[in-house]
Design an enzyme around this catalytic site. Structure first.
Site, PDB file in Angstrom:
ATOM      1  N   GLY A   8       0.823  -1.214   0.000  1.00  0.00           N
ATOM      2  CA  GLY A   8       0.000   0.000   0.000  1.00  0.00           C
ATOM      3  C   GLY A   8       0.847   1.250   0.000  1.00  0.00           C
ATOM      4  N   GLY A  11      -0.466   4.928  -0.752  1.00  0.00           N
ATOM      5  CA  GLY A  11      -1.482   5.531   0.109  1.00  0.00           C
ATOM      6  C   GLY A  11      -0.923   6.683   0.926  1.00  0.00           C
ATOM      7  N   GLN A  12      -1.762   7.254   1.798  1.00  0.00           N
ATOM      8  CA  GLN A  12      -1.383   8.455   2.555  1.00  0.00           C
ATOM      9  C   GLN A  12      -0.153   8.201   3.429  1.00  0.00           C
ATOM     10  OE1 GLN A  12      -3.907   9.532   5.799  1.00  0.00           O
ATOM     11  NE2 GLN A  12      -3.300  11.696   5.790  1.00  0.00           N
ATOM     12  N   ASP A  34       2.474  -1.657  -4.491  1.00  0.00           N
ATOM     13  CA  ASP A  34       1.097  -1.175  -4.446  1.00  0.00           C
ATOM     14  C   ASP A  34       0.315  -1.907  -5.520  1.00  0.00           C
ATOM     15  OD1 ASP A  34      -0.249   1.505  -3.044  1.00  0.00           O
ATOM     16  OD2 ASP A  34      -1.297   0.821  -4.848  1.00  0.00           O
ATOM     17  N   TYR A 142     -15.141  -1.907   8.995  1.00  0.00           N
ATOM     18  CA  TYR A 142     -13.746  -1.495   9.201  1.00  0.00           C
ATOM     19  C   TYR A 142     -13.289  -1.915  10.598  1.00  0.00           C
ATOM     20  CZ  TYR A 142      -9.793   1.840   9.407  1.00  0.00           C
ATOM     21  OH  TYR A 142      -8.560   2.429   9.522  1.00  0.00           O
ATOM     22  N   LYS A 146     -10.477  -4.545  11.914  1.00  0.00           N
ATOM     23  CA  LYS A 146      -9.339  -4.093  12.734  1.00  0.00           C
ATOM     24  C   LYS A 146      -9.207  -4.941  14.003  1.00  0.00           C
ATOM     25  CE  LYS A 146      -7.596  -1.021  10.083  1.00  0.00           C
ATOM     26  NZ  LYS A 146      -6.318  -1.315   9.433  1.00  0.00           N
ATOM     27  N   ILE A 172      -4.895  10.628  10.603  1.00  0.00           N
ATOM     28  CA  ILE A 172      -3.555  11.131  10.278  1.00  0.00           C
ATOM     29  C   ILE A 172      -3.696  12.337   9.349  1.00  0.00           C
ATOM     30  CG2 ILE A 172      -1.291  10.554   9.312  1.00  0.00           C
ATOM     31  CD1 ILE A 172      -1.961   8.778  11.649  1.00  0.00           C
TER      32      ILE A 172
HETATM   33  C1  AKB Z   1     -10.351   6.498   8.937  1.00  0.00           C
HETATM   34  O1  AKB Z   1     -10.929   7.574   9.182  1.00  0.00           O
HETATM   35  O2  AKB Z   1     -10.910   5.526   8.432  1.00  0.00           O
HETATM   36  C2  AKB Z   1      -8.905   6.372   9.366  1.00  0.00           C
HETATM   37  C3  AKB Z   1      -8.813   5.809  10.735  1.00  0.00           C
HETATM   38  C4  AKB Z   1      -8.941   6.683  11.908  1.00  0.00           C
HETATM   39  O3  AKB Z   1      -8.651   4.637  10.885  1.00  0.00           O
HETATM   40  N1  AKB Z   1      -8.257   7.632   9.254  1.00  0.00           N
END
Ligand code: AKB
Length: 323
Positions: A8, A11-12, A34, A142, A146, A172
């Site tokens: 990745g 990415g940012q 990537d 998400y 995680k 971030i």
């Molecule tokens: C998002 O907003 O999905 C990410 C995070 C805080 O995991 N920047």
């Protein structure tokens, strides 16, 4: 010889991490990868760059063996808002991709860095000064990926001895590469629009407090954790780390110190607001401070001054901005 693979990389976080790794360890020590091809971008210097889809286990295994990789920074993942719009794809990339990384690390004796997130918490988590070890019942795909990822990394360390280490990143903020599809993206966009238009329409409500961090601190945290003495690590994976807890109004106040006529208004994105409301307002990162000496260099005002200075150069728009 230590040889790094970064997934990745476009990415940012990836674009900035690869440059730091190349400067620190030499460009022959870093393989940039990537799924997207355009690897010859000037964002990522002149390190070797390959196309890699982390859900393709054979492609990944061939690459790790051919390049004799010893450390993997695994950044390829979907962010929260995108994951919520496509939960099946999020599971595939965030979980099957991670599983492939852990398997290849087990087979080839690699260390692995894995970013978790404030998204690993949910509405039943204590929202203020969220402890390192606490309730984790996220209500987003998400967050589910995680938490599962944190547990999988713990499992691979305990069961197979794979040197897995990770951080729970907050939002971030950076000026080089835009984030894509996160809930905290507003905190980057607000600085761009402050320079471009002196006004910003925010997708999250005033009073939505979330942890944030400036990119140099995010890179420093990842490298410091990977270089930490393993004997001192009690948690290893999923360390809470934060630099500041802010809402859109606090960022606005900080920007106004440089651009006094900057204004903000609100058009709430219901998906992002629901996600943000389920996340903590602030995290307790004392475990990271105690176990490997984590300490941020940037607070809100120091970050704002640096962001505006760099964006002023990058966007080349005169804004009446006061240094
Ligand atoms: C998002 O907003 O999905 C990410 C995070 C805080 O995991 N920047």
């Amino acid at each position: 010889m230590t040889k790094f693979l970064v997934t990745g990389s476009l990415g940012q976080i990836g674009t900035e991490l690869v440059n730091t790794l190349c400067d620190r360890y030499g460009k022959n020590s870093v393989v940039i990868s990537d799924k997207r091809v355009k690897c010859d971008s000037d964002q990522i210097g002149d390190c070797e760059c390959v196309v890699l889809d982390v859900t393709n286990a054979k492609q990944l295994s061939d690459l790790v063996q051919k390049q004799k990789i010893t450390v993997i920074y695994h950044l390829a993942a979907l962010l929260s808002a995108t994951a919520e719009n496509n939960p099946q794809l999020a599971w595939d990339i965030n979980i099957n991709g991670l599983y492939n990384i852990l398997e290849v690390a087990r087979e080839n004796n690699c260390a692995v860095f894995i970013p978790s997130s404030i998204g690993a918490f949910g509405p039943t988590t204590p929202p203020e000064k969220t402890p390192q070890d606490t309730i984790q019942r996220p209500t987003t795909m998400y967050g589910v990926t995680k938490v599962a990822g944190e547990l999988l990394c713990d499992y691979y360390f305990k069961r197979f001895g794979v040197d897995t280490r990770g951080l729970r990143y907050p939002g971030i903020i950076s000026y080089k590469t835009l984030p894509g599809g996160g809930t905290t993206d507003y905190a980057v966009e607000i600085y761009y629009e402050a320079i471009r238009q002196k006004k910003y329409t925010c997708s999250l409500r005033a009073g939505t407090f979330l942890d944030m961090m400036y990119m140099p601190d995010a890179i420093k945290a990842a490298i410091d954790l990977m270089e930490a003495d393993p004997a001192k690590l009690i948690h290893r994976n999923a360390f809470n780390v934060t630099s500041m807890s802010v809402d859109p109004e606090k960022i606005t106040t900080s920007i106004k110190k440089h651009i006094p006529d900057f204004t903000i208004d609100y058009k709430i994105d219901p998906v992002r607001q629901r996600i943000a409301d389920s996340w903590p307002n602030s995290m307790d990162d004392s475990a990271a401070r105690e176990e490997w000496g984590w300490q941020p260099d940037y607070n809100l005002d120091k970050m704002t001054a640096d962001m505006l200075k760099h964006l002023e150069d990058k966007l080349k728009v005169r804004s009446g901005y006061n240094e």
